[in-house]
Design an enzyme around this catalytic site. Structure first.
Site, mmCIF file in Angstrom:
data_model
loop_
_atom_site.group_PDB
_atom_site.id
_atom_site.type_symbol
_atom_site.label_atom_id
_atom_site.label_comp_id
_atom_site.label_asym_id
_atom_site.label_seq_id
_atom_site.Cartn_x
_atom_site.Cartn_y
_atom_site.Cartn_z
ATOM 1 N N ASN A 1 -3.119 -7.853 8.226
ATOM 2 C CA ASN A 1 -3.966 -7.709 7.028
ATOM 3 C C ASN A 1 -3.792 -8.900 6.093
ATOM 4 O OD1 ASN A 1 -2.526 -6.756 4.352
ATOM 5 N ND2 ASN A 1 -1.375 -5.837 6.030
ATOM 6 N N SER B 1 1.938 -5.408 3.042
ATOM 7 C CA SER B 1 3.366 -5.278 3.373
ATOM 8 C C SER B 1 4.213 -6.309 2.617
ATOM 9 C CB SER B 1 3.558 -5.420 4.889
ATOM 10 O OG SER B 1 2.835 -6.527 5.377
ATOM 11 N N HIS C 1 -1.734 -3.994 18.893
ATOM 12 C CA HIS C 1 -1.028 -3.636 17.660
ATOM 13 C C HIS C 1 -0.155 -2.399 17.880
ATOM 14 C CE1 HIS C 1 -0.305 -2.634 13.466
ATOM 15 N NE2 HIS C 1 -0.759 -3.834 13.141
ATOM 16 N N CYS D 1 -8.018 3.780 6.239
ATOM 17 C CA CYS D 1 -7.452 3.833 4.886
ATOM 18 C C CYS D 1 -8.112 2.712 4.101
ATOM 19 C CB CYS D 1 -5.947 3.612 4.981
ATOM 20 S SG CYS D 1 -5.202 3.225 3.409
ATOM 21 N N GLU E 1 0.627 -0.018 15.943
ATOM 22 C CA GLU E 1 0.017 1.219 15.430
ATOM 23 C C GLU E 1 -0.892 1.834 16.488
ATOM 24 O OE1 GLU E 1 -2.188 1.040 11.645
ATOM 25 O OE2 GLU E 1 -3.448 2.669 12.368
ATOM 26 N N HIS F 1 4.134 1.773 11.029
ATOM 27 C CA HIS F 1 3.053 1.798 12.030
ATOM 28 C C HIS F 1 3.208 2.911 13.052
ATOM 29 C CE1 HIS F 1 2.731 -2.718 11.132
ATOM 30 N NE2 HIS F 1 1.673 -2.139 10.620
ATOM 31 N N CYS G 1 0.870 -1.176 0.000
ATOM 32 C CA CYS G 1 0.000 0.000 0.000
ATOM 33 C C CYS G 1 0.905 1.223 0.000
ATOM 34 C CB CYS G 1 -0.914 0.000 1.220
ATOM 35 S SG CYS G 1 -0.027 0.189 2.773
ATOM 36 N N HIS H 1 5.612 -5.227 8.359
ATOM 37 C CA HIS H 1 5.415 -6.616 8.744
ATOM 38 C C HIS H 1 5.786 -7.582 7.612
ATOM 39 C CE1 HIS H 1 2.694 -5.894 12.502
ATOM 40 N NE2 HIS H 1 3.973 -5.945 12.812
#
Lengths: 282, 282
Positions: B218, B260, B122, B188, B124, B72, B12, B40
Site C-alpha cells: 500500500n 503500516s 500476498h 477496507c 493475506e 495479514h 490503519c 510490513h
C-alpha cells in the site's frame, strides 16, 4: 420473392408448455378459467375461449372449477386464495419464473433485502415481488438502482426477460450499497436469442415482418431492434393485417415472431406473403 | 518551508491493533515469536526484535512459547499446527482479514466455488485462500476473471486492500460464469482513504515524501499515486534516507505514510525536514 424465417422465432419453452397445459385442461371440459391471459397472444386466448376457457381478472367471483395459472405466474396471495377455495389448479407458470419467485422467497427468509430487476407494471414482476416477506424494491435500470438506500444484505433477482446488461448495471450499483450481495441469474436467454436472430435477419432483407401480440413486451422489443437496422419493419398480430404495399419492390422478406406467437400464426403469415407474391406476378 | 501532512496517513485500525498486541506480548516476556513480519514495517519488526520477539518463517522448529499471528493472518494449516503444538497464540490478524477468511470458509461449506480478488503472492491472500475447502481461484483483475471456467454457485471475496473498481470488474465477469453469485464486500476503505488524501496532498505541494516499508504494497501504491501528480515524489523508510537536495527550491513539502508506518517514524521525518530547512536558512 424470397422469404427468410429468423433462426429463432416464436414460442419459447415456458410459453409452449403453458399453452399445451391450457389446451389439455380445456380438453378435459368442466368450468375452466385462466387468471389473466395465459400468454400475451390474443389469438391463443381467443382459441381457448372458443373451447370454453374464460379469462378472469380476479378470483373473487369464483368458487368452483379449474383455474389455470398463466405463464407469467400470479402473486402468492392469488395462489393462496385458489388453494383456500379448493379450486383445481393447473400451474402453467414458466419454470424459470417459478425459480425467480422461489429465490425471492428464500432470500427474504434469510434476511436479505430484495432487489428485482424488471418492469414494475409487468404481471411477472408483480408475481415475483409478492414472494418477498421483507423489504423489496423493483428497479428498471442501474440509474434507478443508484437511488436505492444503503442496505446490509442485498439479494438480486431479475425478471426472466431482462437484458443481461441491465442486470449487470444494477449489480454494479448494489455492490456499493451493502456488505453482502447475492445475485441469482434468473434471466432466460430466449429473449436475447430471438433478438440476436432478428438482428441477423434484418441485415439480410429489404423488409421485416414481426409477428406477435401488441401486448407482448418481447415482440415490441423485437420490432424495435429490427427497425433500428431495417426501417421497413412492420409489427402485426395476424396474417390479415399484412398490407401488400409493404412488399412492393422487396426481393427478400424476413419473418420473425415473439416468444408468445404460436406456430400456426407464423405459418398463416408466410402463406399470405406467398399469396401476395403470387398475385403480384400472376 | 511549509510542511503539510496528509489528512489520512499512517497506521490503519488493523495494523495499530496488531502492533499494540505484539508490544503487549513482548512486555510479558518469555519466548515470543511472530510468524512472518507482524506488519510490513522493518522498523517495527526491529523494535520487537530488540525486545526479544523473533520472526519465524515456519512453525517447524518451534515447540513451546508464544506465537503472535501477524495482521495479514496465516493459513488455516499454520493456525492448526500452532493449536496442535499447544503454543500460546496471540491472534493479531486484522478483524477485516479474519472476516474474509470466515466468508471463504462458509462459502466453501455451502458448496460455492470461491473467487478471491487479490494478489496471489500476498500473505493475506494466501491465508484467505487456505480457508477454502473446495475449488478456489485467485484473480488479480477482470481480465483474469474472464478466463475462469463456467461454475454453478460462485462466491467472491476480496483482499482487504483491493480497489473497489477491481472487485467490480471481477464481479461483472463472474456474473456471466454461474447461475448464482454471492459477493462479500471485504474491502477496507483505509487504503482508498489514504490514496485520496495523498492525491489531495500532491496537488498542493512542490515535493512529496512517502514514508513506509519498501515491502509494503500500500505504501508503494501511495508513492505511485503521488508521483503521477507530483514528479518530485520520494519513497523512504526512515528519516535518515531523506536527502537535503530533494527540498531545494521547495516552498511546500507534503508528507504521507502507508498503513503500516508507525507515528514515531512520521514524527522523525517531519523533524528531519524541519532541521534541513533550518540548516539551509541558518
Amino acid at each position: 420473392m424470397e422469404i427468410i424465417l429468423a433462426k429463432q422465432a416464436g414460442f419459447c419453452f415456458g410459453v409452449k408448455r403453458a399453452t399445451q397445459m391450457a389446451f389439455e385442461a380445456a380438453d378435459m371440459g368442466g368450468q375452466t378459467f385462466t387468471l389473466g391471459p395465459i400468454i400475451h397472444s390474443p389469438q391463443v386466448v381467443q382459441k381457448l375461449e372458443d373451447m370454453g376457457v374464460k379469462v378472469l381478472n380476479d378470483l373473487g367471483e369464483l368458487d368452483t372449477g379449474t383455474i389455470i395459472i398463466r405463464s407469467h405466474g400470479v402473486t402468492s396471495g392469488e395462489l393462496e386464495e385458489a388453494v383456500r377455495k379448493e379450486l383445481e389448479i393447473v400451474d402453467a407458470t414458466c419454470p424459470f419464473v417459478k425459480k425467480a419467485q422461489e429465490h425471492v422467497q428464500s432470500l427474504s427468509c434469510a434476511g436479505y433485502d430484495v432487489v428485482v430487476v424488471g418492469d414494475a407494471d409487468h404481471p411477472e414482476v408483480q408475481g415475483i415481488v409478492s414472494y418477498a416477506m421483507g423489504k423489496v424494491y423493483v428497479v428498471g435500470s442501474g440509474d434507478e438502482a443508484a437511488k436505492l438506500p444503503r442496505m446490509s444484505k442485498i439479494g438480486v433477482v431479475a425478471q426472466t426477460t431482462q437484458s443481461f446488461e441491465n442486470l449487470e448495471d444494477v449489480v454494479r450499483q448494489c455492490l456499493r450499497r451493502g456488505s453482502e450481495l447475492r445475485v441469482f441469474h434468473t434471466i432466460c436467454d430466449a429473449t436475447a436469442v430471438r433478438q440476436d436472430a432478428a438482428k441477423d435477419l434484418a441485415k439480410q432483407v429489404d423488409c421485416v415482418i414481426v409477428i406477435g401480440g401488441f401486448n407482448s413486451g418481447n415482440t415490441k422489443r423485437l420490432a424495435e431492434v429490427c427497425s433500428e437496422i431495417q426501417v421497413r419493419t412492420h409489427h402485426i398480430e395476424t396474417a390479415d393485417q399484412l398490407l401488400p404495399e409493404w412488399l412492393e419492390g422487396v426481393a427478400r422478406v424476413g419473418v420473425t415472431a415473439g416468444a408468445s406467437t404460436p406456430k400456426w400464426i407464423i405459418d398463416e403469415v408466410i402463406e399470405m406473403i406467398e399469396q401476395i407474391d403470387k398475385d403480384k406476378n400472376g
